[in-house]
Motif scaffolding. Structure first.
Motif, PDB file in Angstrom:
ATOM      1  N   ILE A  74       0.635   8.616   0.650  1.00 11.21           N
ATOM      2  CA  ILE A  74      -0.269   7.948  -0.133  1.00 11.21           C
ATOM      3  C   ILE A  74       0.154   6.596  -0.195  1.00 11.21           C
ATOM      4  N   ILE A  75      -0.579   5.868   0.061  1.00  9.60           N
ATOM      5  CA  ILE A  75      -0.718   4.197  -0.262  1.00  9.60           C
ATOM      6  C   ILE A  75      -1.812   3.631  -1.123  1.00  9.60           C
ATOM      7  N   LEU A  76      -1.093   3.128  -2.188  1.00  9.77           N
ATOM      8  CA  LEU A  76      -2.022   2.619  -3.192  1.00  9.77           C
ATOM      9  C   LEU A  76      -2.351   1.256  -3.116  1.00  9.77           C
ATOM     10  N   ASN A  77      -1.373   0.659  -2.221  1.00 12.12           N
ATOM     11  CA  ASN A  77      -1.521  -1.003  -2.156  1.00 12.12           C
ATOM     12  C   ASN A  77      -0.768  -1.003  -0.787  1.00 12.12           C
ATOM     13  N   LEU A  78      -1.465  -1.814   0.077  1.00 12.00           N
ATOM     14  CA  LEU A  78      -0.885  -2.143   1.343  1.00 12.00           C
ATOM     15  C   LEU A  78       0.397  -3.224   1.363  1.00 12.00           C
ATOM     16  N   ALA A  79       0.273  -4.356   0.127  1.00 10.94           N
ATOM     17  CA  ALA A  79       0.763  -5.459   0.248  1.00 10.94           C
ATOM     18  C   ALA A  79       2.389  -5.108   0.519  1.00 10.94           C
ATOM     19  N   PRO A  80       3.042  -4.242  -0.409  1.00  3.13           N
ATOM     20  CA  PRO A  80       4.546  -4.212  -0.496  1.00  3.13           C
ATOM     21  C   PRO A  80       4.834  -3.975   0.979  1.00  3.13           C
ATOM     22  N   LEU A  81       4.302  -3.120   1.859  1.00  3.08           N
ATOM     23  CA  LEU A  81       4.763  -2.609   2.924  1.00  3.08           C
ATOM     24  C   LEU A  81       4.997  -3.823   4.059  1.00  3.08           C
ATOM     25  N   LYS A  82       4.384  -5.045   3.735  1.00  4.00           N
ATOM     26  CA  LYS A  82       4.612  -6.182   4.767  1.00  4.00           C
ATOM     27  C   LYS A  82       5.856  -6.599   4.932  1.00  4.00           C
ATOM     28  N   GLN A  83       6.938  -6.433   4.044  1.00  6.21           N
ATOM     29  CA  GLN A  83       8.164  -6.870   4.024  1.00  6.21           C
ATOM     30  C   GLN A  83       9.103  -5.602   4.360  1.00  6.21           C
ATOM     31  N   SER A  84       8.818  -4.575   4.201  1.00  8.08           N
ATOM     32  CA  SER A  84       9.616  -3.224   4.249  1.00  8.08           C
ATOM     33  C   SER A  84       9.347  -2.528   5.339  1.00  8.08           C
ATOM     34  N   LEU A  85       7.984  -2.545   5.722  1.00 10.19           N
ATOM     35  CA  LEU A  85       7.797  -1.640   6.953  1.00 10.19           C
ATOM     36  C   LEU A  85       6.702  -2.439   7.842  1.00 10.19           C
ATOM     37  N   PRO A  86       7.007  -3.800   8.600  1.00  8.90           N
ATOM     38  CA  PRO A  86       6.132  -4.674   8.988  1.00  8.90           C
ATOM     39  C   PRO A  86       5.427  -4.075  10.216  1.00  8.90           C
ATOM     40  N   GLU A  87       5.783  -3.251  10.994  1.00  4.46           N
ATOM     41  CA  GLU A  87       4.923  -2.578  12.017  1.00  4.46           C
ATOM     42  C   GLU A  87       3.970  -1.851  11.620  1.00  4.46           C
ATOM     43  N   GLU A  88       4.135  -0.768  10.646  1.00  2.00           N
ATOM     44  CA  GLU A  88       3.149  -0.105   9.945  1.00  2.00           C
ATOM     45  C   GLU A  88       2.192  -0.868   9.213  1.00  2.00           C
ATOM     46  N   TRP A  89       2.641  -1.890   8.628  1.00  6.24           N
ATOM     47  CA  TRP A  89       1.597  -2.941   7.696  1.00  6.24           C
ATOM     48  C   TRP A  89       0.697  -3.551   8.671  1.00  6.24           C
ATOM     49  N   ALA A  90       1.397  -3.919   9.881  1.00  8.37           N
ATOM     50  CA  ALA A  90       0.508  -4.885  10.774  1.00  8.37           C
ATOM     51  C   ALA A  90      -0.708  -3.934  11.421  1.00  8.37           C
TER      52      ALA A  90
END
Length: 710
Positions: A510-526
């Protein structure tokens, strides 16, 4: 200090999205906004006096949006000022056109307090009126009673300027706020509009009748015109004719309609037979006074009341919401004794309007509707039983309320769960009965996507190369959402690596806000950012300790923290995948290349079906028919009966247990039982099979049978 909750986030998210839509539509020359007009009838001569202009908004994405939702947003963000002036221009333009055929017609336009606080509002309204070419007395400005009318010196200055130009001022929803006629007399007010809550079923309410009679009398003495809103029945209109307000409006006369339909609505009103002498209100015809305790309740109601004497119960009108009766337990809990004639939502919930969770529309006379409610007004948690009963000849709502605050043995999400149960039934029915697997999956994805108000719903399965990559095999998209399926083939293992770890724990992502993943999980975020995903819920399909697929929804707008629907749907999908896989294996066995071999081995194939309200049926192939000596003309039901009745009685229970094991285990079960052959006498049958379809409505067994002669 404030705390985050998913519910607040969900509500704020919807408001933000709607606000942006409203702003965009305003910038695009007010696209999506429109006006509807409801005629107002003069009771003196039964002619159309005017029309109230009502603002509407149709979202390009969500469709028609309730005024109770978009107007407060316009007010909070100051957008109402531009929209309000646009509405005024459109209403006056329509009125000018109508006056060509209906001279003297008036139009009423609502105005927000936010608009009235604008420094230029006096001149803006006068300029629009002047540009329209209409006289001032064609226009009535409506303000709500809940507005800050205590600031009447400021408002009076504005109203006085407008009245000099002939514009009239009306106070809408009168009776729901705290204004007095004395104060309104001191203001520049020409009209009060009586809220529909005082009009609904007035023929059965002595309280509202007396109240409205007093208001009209006082208004007449103050030279203030009275308009009664919400007239929906001939009986209500008949009572109002006795009370003699100047104007009425409501669905009985006409529903709000677009500008091009207004003339037709006026013609229909003229054709109504409204001049017939009105009858007395029903409560005036009774021998007993309306304030007396009603003499006798139906026996079934009395029995329920007696059985629930320690619980709260009440009786209220289904349409006017007036309380007829509240038992002593309820009076003590809510601290009232003078409740008769007052609104149930006011006494029991402290609200000024009907509850948005009111169950009146789903009640019946035949059975209780059981639900629960966390009553914030009294701080108690109730389990509720509602039904319709006859009370003094009137269909009435009866509610019994059991206080379960301490026990809390019922989920606080009862209403969601009732809806949840309905949706789950739909999923199960679709996946169990739809013969086309692809259509079944697409249908349930559309259903779950619609429930979550999501952009997309989808199913991922392993790539055919079985190298850790994943393919998006099924996809549903909301209207206006760009499909992503083609771009989501052979998704790399590292992109969903974190998901697989979560799935191993039998949990959902469950992801409520994508923004925090940009630093921690860049491939998933992209990958997610390219699809415009900000939130998602994904649940695994797990079999024998492995993840064989996953389903999810993107950008859900409701229940964003709740994965229950997705997880249950994953479970149902897994069962259907197993069913189709078993069916495929069975069809391979039945290929022509194997048929001759099986026939030579004296192996026959059978199918047994059980459906609700139908006899058991059995279908056999030619080989089994010959082996067992069955008649070729037998129907499937007769075939099953002949086969089953030839099993000795002492072994029938053994056979039934074997078929039940097939159903519960999902595996192949084999059994040998005696069987009375029509030509050979008693023989032994080796009976093997498995279940391919199983639901509450139907079950299908398939397998093979071999004759073992003694």
């Amino acid at each position: 200090m404030s705390f985050f909750s998913p519910e607040n986030y969900e509500e704020q998210l919807r408001s933000l999205e709607l606000k942006e839509e409203l702003r965009k539509c305003i910038d695009e020359d007010f696209s999506g906004f429109s006006l509807e007009y409801q005629p107002q009838l003069g009771l003196g001569d039964f002619t159309v006096y005017g029309a109230e202009a009502l603002l509407r908004f149709t979202s390009p994405r969500k469709g028609r949006v309730s005024p109770g939702e978009f107007i407060p947003l316009l007010e909070r963000n100051g957008l109402i000022c531009d929209v309000g002036l646009w509405a005024l221009k459109e209403a006056l333009k329509a009125c000018k056109e109508w006056r060509k055929k209906m001279p003297g017609l008036h139009v009423s336009v609502n105005m927000s307090y936010v608009q009235l606080t604008q420094e230029s509002i006096e001149e803006d309204v006068l300029e629009v009126l002047h540009s329209s070419g209409l006289p001032g007395d064609a226009l009535t400005i409506e303000v709500t009673e809940s507005m800050q009318l205590q600031d009447y010196p400021y408002l009076n200055k504005i109203f006085h300027r407008w009245k000099e130009a002939g514009i009239e001022i009306s106070v809408d929803d009168f009776g729901t706020g705290y204004s007095s006629l004395g104060r309104l007399k001191n203001m520049e007010v020409d009209e009060i509009k009586i809220d529909r809550s005082f009009v609904t079923n007035i023929q059965r309410s002595a309280y509202n009748y007396r109240l409205l009679s007093n208001i009209i009398e006082l208004a007449n003495g103050s030279q203030i015109r009275v308009c009664c809103e919400g007239v929906e029945t001939v009986e209500e209109l008949g009572v109002l004719r006795k009370l003699k307000p100047e104007l009425v409006q409501g669905f009985l006369l006409a529903k709000p309609c677009p500008e091009d339909k207004f003339a037709e609505a006026c013609i229909r009103i003229r054709n109504l037979d409204l001049k017939k002498e009105p009858e007395l209100p029903t409560w005036q015809k009774t021998e007993e006074g309306a304030d007396m305790e009603p003499a006798g309740v139906q026996d079934d109601v009395a029995e329920i009341i007696l059985n629930a004497e320690n619980d709260v119960f009440y009786l209220s009108d289904l349409t006017s919401y007036e309380l007829y009766y509240l038992n002593p337990a309820g009076q003590r809990l809510f601290g009232v004794q003078d409740y008769k004639g007052k609104k149930c939502y006011k006494i029991l919930h402290g609200k000024n309007a009907p509850c948005n969770f009111c169950t009146n529309d789903v009640l019946s006379k035949d059975s209780f509707y059981i639900w629960e409610n966390q009553n914030e007004y009294c701080g108690r948690h109730f389990l509720l039983k509602d039904r319709i009963v006859q009370y003094r000849g009137i269909p009435t709502r009866m509610e019994v309320a059991l206080d379960v605050t301490k026990q809390e043995y019922v989920s606080q999400n009862a209403r969601e769960r009732l809806f949840f149960a309905e949706k789950i039934a739909d999923y199960l029915d679709t996946l169990s009965h739809h013969t086309d697997f692809k259509k079944a999956v697409n249908q349930v994805l559309a259903s779950v996507g619609d429930f979550y108000q999501a952009d997309r719903a989808y199913l991922f399965e392993p790539a055919s190369e079985n190298d850790g990559h994943w393919n998006n095999t099924f996809e549903w998209c909301a209207q206006g959402v760009v499909p992503q399926r083609d771009a989501l083939q052979r998704v790399a293992p590292q992109v969903v690596g974190r998901w697989m770890e979560v799935f191993e724990k039998e949990q959902s992502v469950i992801i409520l806000n994508l923004a925090p993943l940009k630093q921690s999980l860049p491939e998933e975020w992209a990958v997610l950012e390219r699809q415009n995903i900000q939130r998602l819920i994904v649940a695994p399909l797990r079999e024998n300790g492995a993840t064989i697929g996953f389903i999810g929804v993107d950008n859900p707008r409701t229940c964003i923290h709740d994965d229950t629907h997705v997880r249950v749907l994953a479970s149902f999908l897994l069962a259907r995948i197993r069913q189709d896989r078993n069916e495929h294996r069975y069809q391979v066995l039945l290929q022509q290349s194997n048929e001759d071999l099986l026939k030579g081995l004296q192996v026959g194939f059978w199918t047994i079906r059980r459906e609700s309200d139908q006899p058991m049926r059995m279908i056999v192939n030619d080989t089994m028919q010959q082996l067992l000596g069955l008649e070729t003309t037998d129907t499937p039901a007769r075939c099953y009966s002949d086969w089953y009745e030839r099993i000795p009685k002492e072994y029938r229970n053994v056979m039934e247990q074997a078929m039940e094991r097939m159903r519960t285990s999902g595996a192949v079960v084999q059994i040998i039982v005696p069987w009375e052959h029509p030509q050979l006498g008693q023989v032994r049958l080796r009976f093997s099979g498995l279940v391919l379809e199983d639901s509450e409505q139907r079950c299908k067994w398939k397998g093979y049978c071999r004759l073992l002669q003694e």
